[in-house]
Design an enzyme around this catalytic site. Structure first.
Site, short mmCIF file in Angstrom:
data_model
loop_
_atom_site.label_atom_id
_atom_site.label_comp_id
_atom_site.label_asym_id
_atom_site.label_seq_id
_atom_site.Cartn_x
_atom_site.Cartn_y
_atom_site.Cartn_z
N GLY A 94 2.84 -9.36 7.41
CA GLY A 94 3.39 -9.78 8.69
C GLY A 94 3.81 -11.23 8.71
O GLY A 94 3.89 -11.89 7.68
N THR A 156 -15.24 -9.97 3.51
CA THR A 156 -14.62 -9.25 2.40
C THR A 156 -15.68 -8.41 1.70
O THR A 156 -16.81 -8.87 1.51
CB THR A 156 -13.97 -10.18 1.37
OG1 THR A 156 -13.73 -9.44 0.17
CG2 THR A 156 -14.83 -11.38 1.01
N ASP A 158 -15.48 -7.81 -1.27
CA ASP A 158 -15.51 -8.31 -2.64
C ASP A 158 -16.60 -9.38 -2.86
O ASP A 158 -17.00 -9.63 -4.00
CB ASP A 158 -14.15 -8.92 -3.02
CG ASP A 158 -13.01 -7.93 -2.84
OD1 ASP A 158 -13.27 -6.71 -2.91
OD2 ASP A 158 -11.87 -8.37 -2.64
N GLY A 201 -12.93 -4.89 -5.95
CA GLY A 201 -13.50 -6.22 -6.17
C GLY A 201 -12.49 -7.27 -6.55
O GLY A 201 -12.84 -8.43 -6.76
N ARG A 294 -14.42 12.00 -18.05
CA ARG A 294 -13.77 12.19 -16.75
C ARG A 294 -13.76 10.85 -16.02
O ARG A 294 -14.66 10.04 -16.19
CB ARG A 294 -14.52 13.21 -15.89
CG ARG A 294 -14.49 14.61 -16.46
CD ARG A 294 -13.09 15.22 -16.38
NE ARG A 294 -13.10 16.61 -16.80
CZ ARG A 294 -12.96 17.04 -18.06
NH1 ARG A 294 -12.83 16.15 -19.04
NH2 ARG A 294 -12.96 18.31 -18.34
N GLN A 302 -14.95 2.80 -0.37
CA GLN A 302 -15.82 1.61 -0.38
C GLN A 302 -15.63 0.75 0.86
O GLN A 302 -16.45 -0.08 1.19
CB GLN A 302 -15.53 0.75 -1.62
CG GLN A 302 -15.93 1.41 -2.91
CD GLN A 302 -15.18 0.85 -4.11
OE1 GLN A 302 -15.69 0.01 -4.83
NE2 GLN A 302 -13.96 1.31 -4.33
O1 F6P Z 1 -10.19 -7.43 -0.88
C1 F6P Z 1 -10.68 -6.20 -0.52
C2 F6P Z 1 -9.99 -5.09 -1.27
O2 F6P Z 1 -10.59 -3.86 -0.87
C3 F6P Z 1 -10.00 -5.24 -2.78
O3 F6P Z 1 -11.24 -4.94 -3.36
C4 F6P Z 1 -8.87 -4.32 -3.16
O4 F6P Z 1 -8.27 -4.70 -4.39
C5 F6P Z 1 -7.89 -4.50 -2.04
O5 F6P Z 1 -8.62 -5.03 -0.95
C6 F6P Z 1 -7.18 -3.27 -1.61
O6 F6P Z 1 -6.27 -3.62 -0.63
P1 F6P Z 1 -5.41 -2.58 0.19
O7 F6P Z 1 -6.28 -2.04 1.29
O8 F6P Z 1 -4.28 -3.39 0.70
O9 F6P Z 1 -4.99 -1.50 -0.75
#
Ligand code: F6P
Length: 376
Positions: A94, A156, A158, A201, A294, A302
């Site tokens: 945005g 976050t 992460d 992450g 696999r 997550q």
């Molecule tokens: O920063 C959080 C996160 O979930 C990362 O772990 C991941 O790479 C990214 O965001 C995924 O982003 P989006 O929801 O834009 O696909």
């Protein structure tokens, strides 16, 4: 649109005397479990101070005139603490997108800043609470430098922000990884397979390390420790020869082989998204062993669902602290968590600083002590 206009008219109408202090809040960037718990904490604390709260919808976009906002209060935020996502909505693209990463800094157009400031002044807001990750905090910093009283709340899954020891959402993501490993373990064992689980992450291995350790992984691959396919294959064979019925490999989306590169794919919008390393690892391990392999990409599971109890508590603490910072007039700061205390740091010290796993740190050492290999 009619509803939005009606709300704007209510909020922009002259305030009853004596004027109640009014603050704004928004959630920006990728969502994560605990955002609603922060909003709940903010509203309860503000209500205790006799302040009004306005929630902007869809992140910073809600600041653009005529302003997309809803009143938030004790009643409207009752019973939301356990809900995942954000009742305000969010966006990570945005008009306000600020570049993230080492030193990069994309300037937000002056006209956009002017319009946002106009909305905030028009609503007579004493301050704005911006809840977001690195990119959103970079935006918050630019608003702050433009004269808007801002307080940041870090979020976050992460857990990769240098200025805070912990962010809410992380524990929920780790719990999801551990749960996935528990499930994958039973099926991998039945079939005597190698299972590769890819987790989120970005450029930090925190989710993979904590999730792998708590979920009983045998191999954990993280961005901070480049790996060698031969070493992973050797470990799979060693386990096999010792009668292990499965080998569980957790790989962070940002992990890469020695002398290799992270796997990314460009999206239509020009973004470079991480993902796909699990298949690469799976193929290479299968080619070097006689095992069936696999793969599973855990993805946005997550990020979804209810926050864990720990995340609800941390998020509540962050919300309460943000309001306290406004009360103290400490603008341009971000809530930070250190040594079990909520503190504050200048937003300028918090953005563009990535916190990664220390390859020689105690947690990696602990993992190695319980026979987890990092493929190095
Ligand atoms: O920063 C959080 C996160 O979930 C990362 O772990 C991941 O790479 C990214 O965001 C995924 O982003 P989006 O929801 O834009 O696909």
């Amino acid at each position: 649109m009619g509803r939005r206009r009606a709300q704007n008219e209510i909020l922009q109408s002259p305030v009853n005397t004596p004027a109640r202090k009014r603050i704004g809040v928004l959630t920006s960037g990728g969502d994560c479990p605990g955002l609603n718990a922060v909003l709940h904490g903010i509203c309860r604390t503000a209500d205790g101070l006799d302040w009004d709260v306005i929630g902007f919808r869809d992140g910073f976009e809600g600041l653009l005139p005529p302003g997309d906002h809803i009143p938030l209060n004790r009643q409207s935020t009752a019973g939301i603490m356990h809900l995942g996502g954000t009742i305000l909505g969010t966006t990570n693209r945005g008009h306000f997108m600020a570049k993230t990463g080492s030193g990069a800094r994309g300037a937000i157009a002056r006209s956009v800043l002017d319009r946002a400031k106009g909305t905030i002044e028009g609503l007579n807001l004493a301050a704005l609470i911006a809840i977001g990750g690195d990119g959103s905090l970079a935006t918050a910093l630019q608003l702050s430098e433009f004269g808007i009283p801002v307080v940041g709340v870090p979020k976050t899954i992460d857990n990769d922000l240098e200025a805070t020891a912990m962010t809410f959402g992380f524990d929920s993501a780790v719990t999801c990884v551990a749960d996935a490993l528990d499930r994958l373990h039973t099926t991998a064992t039945s079939h005597k397979r190698v299972m590769v689980l890819e987790v989120m992450g970005r450029h930090a291995g925190w989710i993979a390390l904590h999730g792998g350790l708590s979920g009983g992984a045998d191999v954990i691959l993280i961005p901070e420790i480049p790996f060698d396919f031969e070493k992973i294959a050797r470990e799979v064979k060693r386990r096999d020869s010792q009668g292990a019925k499965s080998t569980m490999i957790v790989v962070a989306e940002g992990a890469k082989p020695k002398n290799g590169r992270q796997i990314r794919h460009a999206t239509a919008s020009g973004e470079n998204r991480l993902g796909g390393i699990a298949d690469h690892v799976g193929r290479e391990v299968a080619a070097r062993t006689d095992k069936e392999v696999r793969t599973c990409i855990l993805g946005h599971l997550q990020r979804g669902g209810a926050p864990t109890a720990s995340d609800r508590i941390l998020a509540t603490r962050f919300g309460v602290k943000a309001v306290q910072l406004i009360e103290e007039g400490r603008f341009g700061t971000m809530v930070s968590y250190q040594n079990d205390q909520t503190l504050d740091v200048p937003i300028s010290h918090a953005v563009h600083r990535l916190r990664q796993v220390d390859p020689n740190g105690q947690l990696v050492e602990t993992a190695r002590a319980v026979d987890i290999t990092f493929g190095d």
